[in-house]
Design a protein around this motif. Sequence first.
Motif, PDB file in Angstrom:
ATOM      1  N   VAL A  33     -18.431   8.841   4.771  1.00 32.39           N
ATOM      2  CA  VAL A  33     -17.048   9.268   4.506  1.00 32.39           C
ATOM      3  C   VAL A  33     -17.035  10.499   3.606  1.00 32.39           C
ATOM      4  O   VAL A  33     -16.292  11.462   3.856  1.00 32.39           O
ATOM      5  CB  VAL A  33     -16.234   8.114   3.889  1.00 32.39           C
ATOM      6  N   LYS A  34     -17.860  10.504   2.559  1.00 32.02           N
ATOM      7  CA  LYS A  34     -17.906  11.676   1.675  1.00 32.02           C
ATOM      8  C   LYS A  34     -18.362  12.923   2.424  1.00 32.02           C
ATOM      9  O   LYS A  34     -17.805  14.017   2.232  1.00 32.02           O
ATOM     10  CB  LYS A  34     -18.846  11.417   0.494  1.00 32.02           C
TER      11      LYS A  34
ATOM     12  N   ALA B 161       0.817  -1.211   0.000  1.00 34.87           N
ATOM     13  CA  ALA B 161       0.000   0.000   0.000  1.00 34.87           C
ATOM     14  C   ALA B 161       0.854   1.266   0.000  1.00 34.87           C
ATOM     15  O   ALA B 161       2.061   1.231   0.240  1.00 34.87           O
ATOM     16  CB  ALA B 161      -0.944  -0.011   1.197  1.00 34.87           C
ATOM     17  N   MET B 162       0.205   2.404  -0.267  1.00 34.81           N
ATOM     18  CA  MET B 162       0.909   3.672  -0.401  1.00 34.81           C
ATOM     19  C   MET B 162       0.271   4.755   0.456  1.00 34.81           C
ATOM     20  O   MET B 162       0.262   5.921   0.076  1.00 34.81           O
ATOM     21  CB  MET B 162       0.898   4.105  -1.863  1.00 34.81           C
ATOM     22  N   SER B 163      -0.253   4.390   1.601  1.00 34.79           N
ATOM     23  CA  SER B 163      -1.026   5.351   2.379  1.00 34.79           C
ATOM     24  C   SER B 163      -0.354   5.807   3.664  1.00 34.79           C
ATOM     25  O   SER B 163      -0.948   6.533   4.447  1.00 34.79           O
ATOM     26  CB  SER B 163      -2.400   4.762   2.707  1.00 34.79           C
TER      27      SER B 163
ATOM     28  N   TYR C 208     -10.994   2.096   5.234  1.00 30.65           N
ATOM     29  CA  TYR C 208     -10.619   1.726   3.869  1.00 30.65           C
ATOM     30  C   TYR C 208     -10.765   2.913   2.917  1.00 30.65           C
ATOM     31  O   TYR C 208      -9.839   3.248   2.172  1.00 30.65           O
ATOM     32  CB  TYR C 208     -11.508   0.563   3.432  1.00 30.65           C
ATOM     33  N   LEU C 209     -11.907   3.587   2.953  1.00 36.14           N
ATOM     34  CA  LEU C 209     -12.131   4.710   2.051  1.00 36.14           C
ATOM     35  C   LEU C 209     -11.250   5.898   2.420  1.00 36.14           C
ATOM     36  O   LEU C 209     -10.761   6.616   1.530  1.00 36.14           O
ATOM     37  CB  LEU C 209     -13.606   5.109   2.069  1.00 36.14           C
ATOM     38  N   TYR C 210     -11.008   6.111   3.701  1.00 37.61           N
ATOM     39  CA  TYR C 210     -10.100   7.184   4.088  1.00 37.61           C
ATOM     40  C   TYR C 210      -8.680   6.899   3.599  1.00 37.61           C
ATOM     41  O   TYR C 210      -7.957   7.812   3.175  1.00 37.61           O
ATOM     42  CB  TYR C 210     -10.105   7.378   5.602  1.00 37.61           C
ATOM     43  N   GLU C 211      -8.265   5.651   3.650  1.00 40.01           N
ATOM     44  CA  GLU C 211      -6.948   5.276   3.117  1.00 40.01           C
ATOM     45  C   GLU C 211      -6.841   5.578   1.631  1.00 40.01           C
ATOM     46  O   GLU C 211      -5.829   6.102   1.149  1.00 40.01           O
ATOM     47  CB  GLU C 211      -6.701   3.785   3.347  1.00 40.01           C
ATOM     48  N   VAL C 212      -7.895   5.211   0.887  1.00 41.54           N
ATOM     49  CA  VAL C 212      -7.908   5.494  -0.545  1.00 41.54           C
ATOM     50  C   VAL C 212      -7.791   6.997  -0.782  1.00 41.54           C
ATOM     51  O   VAL C 212      -7.001   7.457  -1.617  1.00 41.54           O
ATOM     52  CB  VAL C 212      -9.191   4.936  -1.196  1.00 41.54           C
ATOM     53  N   ALA C 213      -8.563   7.777  -0.032  1.00 37.64           N
ATOM     54  CA  ALA C 213      -8.514   9.229  -0.183  1.00 37.64           C
ATOM     55  C   ALA C 213      -7.151   9.786   0.207  1.00 37.64           C
ATOM     56  O   ALA C 213      -6.597  10.665  -0.481  1.00 37.64           O
ATOM     57  CB  ALA C 213      -9.605   9.877   0.668  1.00 37.64           C
ATOM     58  N   GLY C 214      -6.580   9.267   1.311  1.00 36.65           N
ATOM     59  CA  GLY C 214      -5.303   9.773   1.785  1.00 36.65           C
ATOM     60  C   GLY C 214      -4.179   9.588   0.791  1.00 36.65           C
ATOM     61  O   GLY C 214      -3.271  10.421   0.702  1.00 36.65           O
ATOM     62  N   ALA C 215      -4.217   8.505   0.035  1.00 36.09           N
ATOM     63  CA  ALA C 215      -3.170   8.263  -0.963  1.00 36.09           C
ATOM     64  C   ALA C 215      -3.493   8.917  -2.293  1.00 36.09           C
ATOM     65  O   ALA C 215      -2.618   9.506  -2.941  1.00 36.09           O
ATOM     66  CB  ALA C 215      -2.974   6.760  -1.145  1.00 36.09           C
ATOM     67  N   ALA C 216      -4.750   8.833  -2.746  1.00 38.12           N
ATOM     68  CA  ALA C 216      -5.102   9.307  -4.087  1.00 38.12           C
ATOM     69  C   ALA C 216      -5.169  10.823  -4.176  1.00 38.12           C
ATOM     70  O   ALA C 216      -4.699  11.414  -5.148  1.00 38.12           O
ATOM     71  CB  ALA C 216      -6.432   8.699  -4.513  1.00 38.12           C
TER      72      ALA C 216
ATOM     73  N   ILE D  20      -7.270  13.994   6.805  1.00 38.94           N
ATOM     74  CA  ILE D  20      -7.646  12.668   6.290  1.00 38.94           C
ATOM     75  C   ILE D  20      -6.786  11.598   6.946  1.00 38.94           C
ATOM     76  O   ILE D  20      -7.283  10.549   7.374  1.00 38.94           O
ATOM     77  CB  ILE D  20      -7.486  12.617   4.760  1.00 38.94           C
ATOM     78  N   LEU D  21      -5.492  11.860   7.065  1.00 36.74           N
ATOM     79  CA  LEU D  21      -4.588  10.906   7.709  1.00 36.74           C
ATOM     80  C   LEU D  21      -5.033  10.597   9.141  1.00 36.74           C
ATOM     81  O   LEU D  21      -4.936   9.459   9.611  1.00 36.74           O
ATOM     82  CB  LEU D  21      -3.162  11.467   7.716  1.00 36.74           C
TER      83      LEU D  21
END
Length: 463
Positions: A451-452, A304-306, A346-354, A409-410
């Motif tokens: 989350v949104k 992962a990249m978060s 999970y969604l916060y991780e996606v947001a934090g990296a993307a 977000i982190l």
Amino acid sequence: MFNVPQWEVWKRAETGPICPQSVFELKRLFPTIKKLVKQYGLKYDPQQLLPVDEAMIDNTFKAGVELLSKVGIWCTDTERIIEFTEDEIRQAIADTPSIVNIGEGKEAKTVIHRNLDDPRMPNAVVGPICDPISDDLAQIAYEAYAHEPAVESLYIGTLGEVRGMPVKTGSPFEMQVEKMEMSRAREAARRAGRPGLCLWGSSYGSPAASIGACNPEWGYRQGDVVHTYVMPNLKADYDGFNKAEHYHTYGVKVWAMGTTFVGGLCGGPEGAAIASVAEAIASRMLYKGDIIALWTPDAMNAPAMSSRPVIWATCLGLAAMARHTPFPMQGWSPYQAHSGPGTESYLYEVAGAAFPQIICGVNPGHGGGRQGNQTDYFGGPLDSRFVIDICRAATRTTRAKANEMLLKILAKYEQEVFIDKKPPVGKKFQECNDLTTFQPTEEYLGVYHRVKDELARIGLSFD
């Protein structure tokens, strides 16, 4: 100076200086990176993850070019160094097209070079990217993704077992399952009324698998995108050259990348940022990649990249590439999250990296959760919709404004995932989606909206 042709690259792999691997890694690569970090004054700042220091961005690019010209690429098959001059490197960069056309017919899309703080929407790659996937679920999952309008590019998953046999690299089972997965994905696109949808791969390692799946009827077509990698720590092998040669002859698009680990042989975030630039450029020079990817995972928490150091290193490398090259850049953000699908973490991780990567010029990609090592742990089409939401928000802000939002977000997942090391297990695809209608469950929709809403309160704009 002309762009170095593939034949010349192959020749240098056979005629370059002989060098044992340990000498290349410990006396050539590592000391050079350590020197360049000090020479160019790079310093990791865990509170400023988005690069706003223009001199540091420029210096990272200079250091990456210098690293590639001084160290070269070590060929694992010949134990020789493929060397490039700085003039050759800069010419290869200048000769690279800034757009790539993918897909076919009504599904034709253009992948562009994106600038820093670019307001243009990127092309997102989604799907069960290399995730272990059940044999009886694959067709359903691919069709679910293909029915989602947010999906512009679909990346296939990985079968770990077929008919009771493990799928080993280089075996005939591997070739067979890649053909199976490509034909399933192609049929899924057809059933969804999107026969020209761009398919990405490969999820398997050997050249035989991906080359064997190049077929205009049921497999990879010229509008699809298939990978060739620079191996970690500035290395290449003949498998990669063989794949690239076939792809270009056949006409399929090539995405190429390196894999620089934060905390690996290239050192901390600073060294990883420099090496990521060198490997991204090398992937263009070695394989003539049409789309260049930059992936900088954490050696202690791969793939992962978060995590905070990885976000810093990745964004700095991407910023350097966005400013100084015309490459259409692909990022994996995160390629696999630590948390399981169907959870807020999970969604916060996606947001934090993307979110920060998109601001730094990338076209994002996302696969699933559980670090990609548990079968069927990908969320499905709602994940794809969420990634597009993040794309919209990222194109409406700048690095200077976004860092504070990113830190918030982190705070939503960092303690649970990286400090306590207890990421939530989450749910499998079949638990997050209705397998008949392909719609997400009400429970997962509720997580998505919560989350949104919270991200909007943090400052992200989804309008």
